[in-house]
Design a protein around this motif. Sequence first.
Motif, PDB file in Angstrom:
ATOM      1  N   LEU A  85       7.243   1.468  -3.256  1.00 44.09           N
ATOM      2  CA  LEU A  85       6.890   0.746  -2.028  1.00 44.09           C
ATOM      3  C   LEU A  85       7.493  -0.653  -2.009  1.00 44.09           C
ATOM      4  N   GLY A  89       9.920  -1.929   0.850  1.00 47.73           N
ATOM      5  CA  GLY A  89       9.558  -3.147   1.581  1.00 47.73           C
ATOM      6  C   GLY A  89      10.634  -4.215   1.496  1.00 47.73           C
ATOM      7  N   THR A 101       3.649  -5.573   1.170  1.00 46.02           N
ATOM      8  CA  THR A 101       3.406  -4.416   0.292  1.00 46.02           C
ATOM      9  C   THR A 101       2.350  -4.742  -0.753  1.00 46.02           C
TER      10      THR A 101
END
Length: 120
Positions: A85, A89, A101
């Motif tokens: 993630l 991001g 994030t």
Amino acid sequence: MDDDLMPDQRPIREDLQATLDARRDLGPDYEAALVDSFTERLEATIAARVRAELDLHGAPPHRKSAPGAAMIPVALGSMGMGIPLTAIGVANAGLVGLIITWLAIVVINVAAAAAIMRRG
């Protein structure tokens, strides 16, 4: 052969023999009902034996885990999901994506910890 059986096994053997005799007398139309009836009696016998063993030896003590132990999977999952993630991001929004994030990950972990502490 019957002498080799333990005394508490005789009723089960007699129930099975009675079920087989009834099946012979009644025919295959009643087979399902006879099997259901026998299994109910067998399950009741097993449950009674288990209760007797537990009464005799006692149930093992139930160990309650520490509330923090429930957080381990949440923390590991957060770290495992945080890496991809973060990459997504940062690739899409740079520093803002990184901050959003990790703020989301922190909020999720705090909410999970609060829920676990209330429950535990």
